[in-house]
Scaffold this motif. Structure first.
Motif, PDB file in Angstrom:
ATOM      1  N   ALA A  32      -2.493  27.209 -30.995  1.00  0.00           N
ATOM      2  CA  ALA A  32      -1.541  28.319 -30.943  1.00  0.00           C
ATOM      3  C   ALA A  32      -0.173  27.742 -30.604  1.00  0.00           C
ATOM      4  N   PHE A  33       0.836  28.221 -31.331  1.00  0.00           N
ATOM      5  CA  PHE A  33       2.192  27.684 -31.129  1.00  0.00           C
ATOM      6  C   PHE A  33       3.214  28.777 -31.414  1.00  0.00           C
ATOM      7  N   GLU A  34       4.438  28.531 -30.972  1.00  0.00           N
ATOM      8  CA  GLU A  34       5.496  29.531 -31.139  1.00  0.00           C
ATOM      9  C   GLU A  34       5.968  29.562 -32.588  1.00  0.00           C
ATOM     10  N   ASP A  35       6.188  30.786 -33.098  1.00  0.00           N
ATOM     11  CA  ASP A  35       6.740  30.929 -34.449  1.00  0.00           C
ATOM     12  C   ASP A  35       8.185  30.428 -34.446  1.00  0.00           C
ATOM     13  N   LEU A  45       1.770  32.127 -33.064  1.00  0.00           N
ATOM     14  CA  LEU A  45       0.831  31.999 -34.184  1.00  0.00           C
ATOM     15  C   LEU A  45      -0.420  31.302 -33.693  1.00  0.00           C
ATOM     16  N   VAL A  46      -1.577  31.872 -34.027  1.00  0.00           N
ATOM     17  CA  VAL A  46      -2.859  31.255 -33.684  1.00  0.00           C
ATOM     18  C   VAL A  46      -3.505  30.800 -34.987  1.00  0.00           C
ATOM     19  N   ILE A  47      -3.881  29.522 -35.057  1.00  0.00           N
ATOM     20  CA  ILE A  47      -4.484  29.012 -36.295  1.00  0.00           C
ATOM     21  C   ILE A  47      -5.770  28.249 -35.972  1.00  0.00           C
ATOM     22  N   PRO A  48      -6.740  28.336 -36.876  1.00  0.00           N
ATOM     23  CA  PRO A  48      -7.911  27.460 -36.724  1.00  0.00           C
ATOM     24  C   PRO A  48      -7.528  26.049 -37.160  1.00  0.00           C
ATOM     25  N   LYS A  49      -8.204  25.062 -36.632  1.00  0.00           N
ATOM     26  CA  LYS A  49      -7.923  23.683 -37.057  1.00  0.00           C
ATOM     27  C   LYS A  49      -8.593  23.368 -38.399  1.00  0.00           C
ATOM     28  N   GLY A  50      -9.567  24.173 -38.774  1.00  0.00           N
ATOM     29  CA  GLY A  50     -10.261  23.953 -40.048  1.00  0.00           C
ATOM     30  C   GLY A  50      -9.410  24.387 -41.230  1.00  0.00           C
ATOM     31  N   ARG A  51      -9.869  23.987 -42.429  1.00  0.00           N
ATOM     32  CA  ARG A  51      -9.104  24.192 -43.656  1.00  0.00           C
ATOM     33  C   ARG A  51      -9.451  25.557 -44.280  1.00  0.00           C
ATOM     34  N   TYR A  52      -8.869  26.621 -43.711  1.00  0.00           N
ATOM     35  CA  TYR A  52      -9.126  27.979 -44.185  1.00  0.00           C
ATOM     36  C   TYR A  52      -7.810  28.607 -44.628  1.00  0.00           C
ATOM     37  N   GLY A  91       1.720  45.906 -24.012  1.00  0.00           N
ATOM     38  CA  GLY A  91       1.041  45.884 -25.299  1.00  0.00           C
ATOM     39  C   GLY A  91       1.599  44.849 -26.255  1.00  0.00           C
ATOM     40  N   TYR A  92       0.963  44.765 -27.400  1.00  0.00           N
ATOM     41  CA  TYR A  92       1.295  43.734 -28.392  1.00  0.00           C
ATOM     42  C   TYR A  92       0.735  44.171 -29.724  1.00  0.00           C
ATOM     43  N   ARG A  93       1.028  43.390 -30.769  1.00  0.00           N
ATOM     44  CA  ARG A  93       0.434  43.631 -32.084  1.00  0.00           C
ATOM     45  C   ARG A  93      -0.046  42.311 -32.657  1.00  0.00           C
ATOM     46  N   THR A  94      -1.227  42.332 -33.257  1.00  0.00           N
ATOM     47  CA  THR A  94      -1.677  41.161 -34.003  1.00  0.00           C
ATOM     48  C   THR A  94      -1.655  41.522 -35.485  1.00  0.00           C
ATOM     49  N   ILE A  95      -1.213  40.560 -36.286  1.00  0.00           N
ATOM     50  CA  ILE A  95      -1.094  40.766 -37.734  1.00  0.00           C
ATOM     51  C   ILE A  95      -1.590  39.511 -38.429  1.00  0.00           C
ATOM     52  N   THR A  96      -2.311  39.695 -39.536  1.00  0.00           N
ATOM     53  CA  THR A  96      -2.547  38.562 -40.420  1.00  0.00           C
ATOM     54  C   THR A  96      -2.248  38.998 -41.851  1.00  0.00           C
ATOM     55  N   ASN A  97      -1.481  38.201 -42.535  1.00  0.00           N
ATOM     56  CA  ASN A  97      -1.109  38.486 -43.916  1.00  0.00           C
ATOM     57  C   ASN A  97      -1.972  37.633 -44.839  1.00  0.00           C
ATOM     58  N   VAL A 106       2.487  31.094 -45.628  1.00  0.00           N
ATOM     59  CA  VAL A 106       1.839  29.808 -45.353  1.00  0.00           C
ATOM     60  C   VAL A 106       0.338  29.960 -45.614  1.00  0.00           C
ATOM     61  N   PRO A 107      -0.203  29.193 -46.578  1.00  0.00           N
ATOM     62  CA  PRO A 107      -1.607  29.379 -46.971  1.00  0.00           C
ATOM     63  C   PRO A 107      -2.610  28.643 -46.078  1.00  0.00           C
ATOM     64  N   HIS A 108      -2.447  28.843 -44.784  1.00  0.00           N
ATOM     65  CA  HIS A 108      -3.431  28.403 -43.782  1.00  0.00           C
ATOM     66  C   HIS A 108      -3.607  29.600 -42.867  1.00  0.00           C
ATOM     67  N   TYR A 109      -4.847  30.058 -42.687  1.00  0.00           N
ATOM     68  CA  TYR A 109      -5.086  31.288 -41.940  1.00  0.00           C
ATOM     69  C   TYR A 109      -4.374  31.272 -40.587  1.00  0.00           C
ATOM     70  N   HIS A 110      -3.710  32.372 -40.269  1.00  0.00           N
ATOM     71  CA  HIS A 110      -3.035  32.472 -38.966  1.00  0.00           C
ATOM     72  C   HIS A 110      -2.949  33.926 -38.543  1.00  0.00           C
ATOM     73  N   LEU A 111      -2.988  34.096 -37.231  1.00  0.00           N
ATOM     74  CA  LEU A 111      -2.829  35.403 -36.602  1.00  0.00           C
ATOM     75  C   LEU A 111      -1.481  35.406 -35.882  1.00  0.00           C
ATOM     76  N   HIS A 112      -0.653  36.395 -36.208  1.00  0.00           N
ATOM     77  CA  HIS A 112       0.598  36.576 -35.471  1.00  0.00           C
ATOM     78  C   HIS A 112       0.302  37.401 -34.222  1.00  0.00           C
ATOM     79  N   ILE A 113       0.813  36.995 -33.077  1.00  0.00           N
ATOM     80  CA  ILE A 113       0.807  37.832 -31.872  1.00  0.00           C
ATOM     81  C   ILE A 113       2.264  38.154 -31.564  1.00  0.00           C
ATOM     82  N   LEU A 114       2.589  39.441 -31.628  1.00  0.00           N
ATOM     83  CA  LEU A 114       3.969  39.896 -31.428  1.00  0.00           C
ATOM     84  C   LEU A 114       4.023  40.801 -30.200  1.00  0.00           C
TER      85      LEU A 114
END
Ligand code: AMP
Length: 127
Positions: A32-35, A45-52, A91-97, A106-114
């Motif tokens: 997980a790292f800052e956008d 942004l939260v991302i898996p380390k695998g190739r998804y 509160g917060y919002r999670t989004i995945t596009n 960006v074509p690597h799965y990621h979850l936005h935490i806003l």
């Protein structure tokens, strides 16, 4: 569902250490790292380390350990940031596009935490 993962996408480069990032949390399976262009005072942004590539690719093919770790990390971040409603946060919002209509850049799965400001309604209604 067949997906071709692009090893040259920017998050793959971050995972290989070729591009710097502001890490929030790192575990065996998850980073997980800052956008870089935050859309709220907190934008992680939260991302898996695998190739998804995207949501359905990850949940269709990832191991239970990867999926569990991903969600534990995301939930932990919400708690650590002090925004979880259960902890008195605002509160917060999670989004995945995903894909073209989802406007996934960006074509690597990621979850936005806003979080950190009122985020408004999710989308305008279909009229
Ligand atoms: P999406 O449109 O859902 O694919 O979101 C991609 C996100 O990645 C955007 O919010 C970008 O600001 C963010 N982003 C792109 N490059 C970087 C980077 N090098 N470090 C951190 N975030 C990035």
């Amino acid at each position: 569902m067949p997906y071709n993962y692009d090893d040259e996408n920017i998050f793959a480069k971050i995972l290989r250490g070729e591009i710097p990032n502001k890490t929030v949390v790192e575990t065996e399976h998850t980073l997980a790292f800052e956008d870089i262009q935050p859309q709220a005072p907190t934008h992680v942004l939260v991302i898996p380390k695998g190739r998804y590539v995207c949501f359905d690719h990850f949940y269709g093919e990832a191991s239970d350990a990867e999926i569990l770790d991903f969600h534990r990390v995301a939930a932990q971040i919400c708690g650590d940031l002090g925004v979880a409603p259960g902890g008195g946060g605002a509160g917060y919002r999670t989004i995945t596009n995903a894909g073209q209509d989802g406007v996934q850049e960006v074509p690597h799965y990621h979850l936005h935490i806003l979080a950190g400001r009122p985020l408004g309604r999710m989308l305008p209604p279909v009229s």
